[in-house]
Write a protein that holds these residues in place. Structure first.
Motif: not given
Length: 200
Positions: A127-140
């Motif tokens: 809802g707020f980030w398009g599905g991403q967490t803001g964590n570099v590894w997780g977002d990769a």
């Protein structure tokens, strides 16, 4: 924690003092993770410890207040207070049920709490980030899964699991280690029936 009243809204002085201490521990964990550039948050150690000592409601309050304070500088933290409350409740219940009573059980509890946080945070991330967490590894991982499946929900869920489960596993182990290192007379403060405040 007085196990006969896990959901009591009556708090001892020790429990009330514990809440700001827990918030401070959360801040230190987050600060250390930032300084060391760890791919984890480590910002719920105090929440879990408060839940172990004071019960799920004390843990939930510590988590919520933590996010409210962060929210004054990062407004999105207000939204994730829901996740912090769930972490506090889950940790308190698991401790009450005996799931954080040994290192092995603490590992299982950490995984469970990580999954609880994942289930709640994933819709918020979408809802707020398009599905991403803001964590570099997780977002990769998010980018990789999205490119190969075109499923934002699956990519976001795996992103959150990839970050949240290891984070909460380490958080619970650190919290359990702190708990084990506390003097018995300190722990005993949370096992008495001397309630001085109530939210009833």
């Amino acid at each position: 924690m007085n196990k006969q009243s896990m959901w009591s809204l009556r708090f001892s002085t020790a429990s009330l003092v514990l809440i700001p201490v827990a918030v401070g521990i959360n801040y230190i964990g987050k600060f250390v993770a930032g300084i060391l550039k760890l791919p984890l948050w480590l910002d719920s150690i105090g929440t879990v410890l408060a839940a172990m000592l004071g019960g799920p409601i004390v843990g939930a309050l510590a988590g919520a207040i933590n996010n409210i304070i962060y929210g004054f500088t990062d407004p999105i933290s207000f939204v994730y207070a829901i996740t912090s409350v769930a972490i506090g409740v889950a940790a308190g219940v698991l401790f009450y049920k005996g799931y954080i009573s040994s290192w092995g059980k603490a590992v299982v509890a950490g995984i469970i709490i990580g999954l609880v946080a994942t289930v709640i945070s994933t819709p918020l991330n979408i809802g707020f980030w398009g599905g991403q967490t803001g964590n570099v590894w997780g977002d990769a991982l998010f980018a990789f899964v999205l490119a190969n499946t075109e499923s934002t929900w699956l990519a976001s869920l795996l992103d959150e699991i990839f970050v949240d489960v290891p984070d909460k596993l380490l958080v619970v182990l650190v919290s359990y280690g702190i708990f084990q290192g506390l003097p018995r007379n300190v722990v005993q403060l949370y096992n008495n029936n001397d309630k001085v405040e109530t939210l009833d």
